[in-house]
Enzyme design. Structure first.
Site, PDB file in Angstrom:
ATOM      1  N   HIS A  39      45.149  34.650  42.316  1.00 16.63           N
ATOM      2  CA  HIS A  39      44.179  34.059  43.233  1.00 16.63           C
ATOM      3  C   HIS A  39      44.755  32.735  43.718  1.00 16.63           C
ATOM      4  CE1 HIS A  39      41.364  36.791  40.999  1.00 16.63           C
ATOM      5  NE2 HIS A  39      41.166  37.116  42.259  1.00 16.63           N
ATOM      6  N   CYS A  93      51.002  42.626  32.079  1.00 21.20           N
ATOM      7  CA  CYS A  93      51.460  41.654  31.078  1.00 21.20           C
ATOM      8  C   CYS A  93      51.379  42.274  29.684  1.00 21.20           C
ATOM      9  CB  CYS A  93      50.568  40.416  31.152  1.00 21.20           C
ATOM     10  SG  CYS A  93      50.923  39.215  29.864  1.00 21.20           S
ATOM     11  N   HIS A 121      36.177  41.245  37.454  1.00 16.64           N
ATOM     12  CA  HIS A 121      37.580  40.809  37.422  1.00 16.64           C
ATOM     13  C   HIS A 121      38.486  42.027  37.259  1.00 16.64           C
ATOM     14  CE1 HIS A 121      41.320  38.940  36.053  1.00 16.64           C
ATOM     15  NE2 HIS A 121      40.876  37.832  36.614  1.00 16.64           N
ATOM     16  N   GLU A 123      41.136  42.546  35.618  1.00 14.23           N
ATOM     17  CA  GLU A 123      41.519  42.894  34.237  1.00 14.23           C
ATOM     18  C   GLU A 123      40.376  43.632  33.527  1.00 14.23           C
ATOM     19  OE1 GLU A 123      43.066  39.703  31.693  1.00 14.23           O
ATOM     20  OE2 GLU A 123      42.173  40.773  30.005  1.00 14.23           O
ATOM     21  N   THR A 158      41.531  38.328  28.626  1.00  7.37           N
ATOM     22  CA  THR A 158      42.561  37.437  28.060  1.00  7.37           C
ATOM     23  C   THR A 158      42.448  35.985  28.511  1.00  7.37           C
ATOM     24  OG1 THR A 158      44.009  38.067  29.882  1.00  7.37           O
ATOM     25  CG2 THR A 158      44.294  39.265  27.812  1.00  7.37           C
ATOM     26  N   SER A 216      40.366  31.130  41.811  1.00  7.90           N
ATOM     27  CA  SER A 216      41.042  31.410  40.536  1.00  7.90           C
ATOM     28  C   SER A 216      40.082  31.148  39.375  1.00  7.90           C
ATOM     29  CB  SER A 216      42.289  30.526  40.414  1.00  7.90           C
ATOM     30  OG  SER A 216      42.669  30.403  39.067  1.00  7.90           O
ATOM     31  N   ASN A 218      40.595  31.254  36.057  1.00  5.31           N
ATOM     32  CA  ASN A 218      41.024  30.386  34.953  1.00  5.31           C
ATOM     33  C   ASN A 218      41.142  28.934  35.401  1.00  5.31           C
ATOM     34  OD1 ASN A 218      44.090  29.600  35.077  1.00  5.31           O
ATOM     35  ND2 ASN A 218      43.909  31.635  35.964  1.00  5.31           N
ATOM     36  N   SER A 260      47.974  30.716  37.741  1.00  2.00           N
ATOM     37  CA  SER A 260      48.590  31.296  38.935  1.00  2.00           C
ATOM     38  C   SER A 260      49.135  30.215  39.870  1.00  2.00           C
ATOM     39  CB  SER A 260      47.588  32.189  39.668  1.00  2.00           C
ATOM     40  OG  SER A 260      46.418  31.470  39.968  1.00  2.00           O
TER      41      SER A 260
HETATM   42  S1  SF4 Z   1      46.969  34.877  31.634  1.00  2.00           S
HETATM   43 FE1  SF4 Z   1      47.783  35.623  29.671  1.00  2.00          FE
HETATM   44  S2  SF4 Z   1      47.425  37.828  29.674  1.00  2.00           S
HETATM   45 FE2  SF4 Z   1      47.147  37.127  31.791  1.00  2.00          FE
HETATM   46  S3  SF4 Z   1      49.158  37.411  32.718  1.00  2.00           S
HETATM   47 FE3  SF4 Z   1      49.128  35.315  31.929  1.00  2.00          FE
HETATM   48  S4  SF4 Z   1      50.010  35.452  29.855  1.00  2.00           S
HETATM   49 FE4  SF4 Z   1      49.459  37.507  30.495  1.00  2.00          FE
END
Ligand code: SF4
Length: 297
Positions: A39, A93, A121, A123, A158, A216, A218, A260
């Site tokens: 993102h 990943c 999301h 994931e 994650t 994003s 995170n 990211s």
């Molecule tokens: S945030 Fe963590 S699980 Fe996701 S791609 Fe990055 S290292 Fe891998």
């Protein structure tokens, strides 16, 4: 003014490897990325400028080769893609694979799966895509509204903050004292390191700049975490969003960035701040090595 860079910040190895795989592949053949790799508009623009297409559904793919992102995909989604005769490149990943395996084991052991994360999301869609029955929770009310089960198997997206994950697991145990609750910690190490470093950073700063895409997840989590420890937190996508009025001469300014956010954007923010007459340090537990920004370049 002093600028401190978080001990851990910016792009994680999973996203970096996926981007490199996409760029290398695109040199040889036309490529479509399935779903949101990152993102971050700067990264997406760079990928598009190399001719890489980005689509959300297998049916929209017009190239022979398609790449699954670092966030992974369900076997069902991979099957739909292969059925179309497409060559599938997996950039999932390894730590997302760990989460998939943890979830599969919980189900195989007879636990009702509960995923702590954002329902929409990519994931979480990948994790849940092969399941017939599951729940996704992100708040106390989500937990309290769960139907009772004899066995709950809990794991997390994650990139969820580990404190929130532990809190929700504790709440689940309190709401369902009769149930057996098995928790597997699938929050990845880079996320934990960035969250932990963000707390350390925010605790010693007057202002914190969090760098990352507007959408994003995170990065927003980092903003939220920093805001609990520092009153002045600004989320920027790049140096052009910075505002001189946010900073005063005596301030200690912290920089952190989502998983990211490419290094080049972090550097451009650091350079912009360096123009305001700063010293630049890296946050570590033991020492604060002071460097001028020009020596870091
Ligand atoms: S945030 Fe963590 S699980 Fe996701 S791609 Fe990055 S290292 Fe891998």
């Amino acid at each position: 003014m002093k600028v401190i860079r978080a001990e851990h910040l910016g792009m994680c190895f999973g996203v970096r490897d996926a981007i490199n795989l996409a760029l290398d592949t695109a040199k040889r053949e036309p490529l479509t990325i399935l779903g949101d790799l990152v993102h971050n508009e700067t990264v997406l623009a760079e990928l598009r400028s190399r001719g890489i297409r980005i689509e959300q559904q297998p049916e929209q793919v017009r190239t022979n080769t398609v790449m699954v992102t670092a966030h992974g995909a369900s076997e069902r989604a991979l099957g739909r893609t292969r059925e179309r005769g497409l060559n599938v490149l997996e950039a999932t990943c390894p730590l997302v694979h760990v989460a998939h395996r943890a979830l599969a084991k919980l189900v195989a052991d007879g636990f009702h799966p509960v995923i702590i994360g954002k329902r929409d999301h990519v994931e979480v869609r990948g994790l849940t895509g092969d399941l017939a029955d599951y729940d996704v929770v992100l708040s106390e009310s989500d937990v309290s509204n769960l139907p009772a089960r004899s066995r709950f198997g809990v794991m997390a997206q994650t990139t969820q903050p580990i404190e929130r994950v532990r809190q929700l697991v504790q709440l689940l145990r309190e709401y369902f004292p009769q149930s057996e609750v098995r928790f597997v910690d699938t929050v990845c190490q880079p996320t934990k390191q960035r969250q932990h470093a963000a707390v350390e950073l925010a605790q010693q700063c007057d202002v914190v700049i969090v760098i990352g895409g507007a959408h994003s997840n995170n990065t927003r989590e980092l903003v939220e975490t920093c805001s609990r420890h520092c009153p002045r937190v600004h989320h920027v996508q790049g140096a052009s969003d910075l505002n001189e009025h946010w900073f005063q001469r005596q301030d200690t300014v912290g920089i952190t960035a989502g998983t990211s956010t490419p290094d080049v954007i972090i550097q451009s923010v650091a350079k912009w701040l360096a123009r305001l007459d700063t010293t630049f340090t890296t946050s570590t537990k033991e020492t604060h090595e002071v460097k001028s920004i020009s020596r870091m370049d």
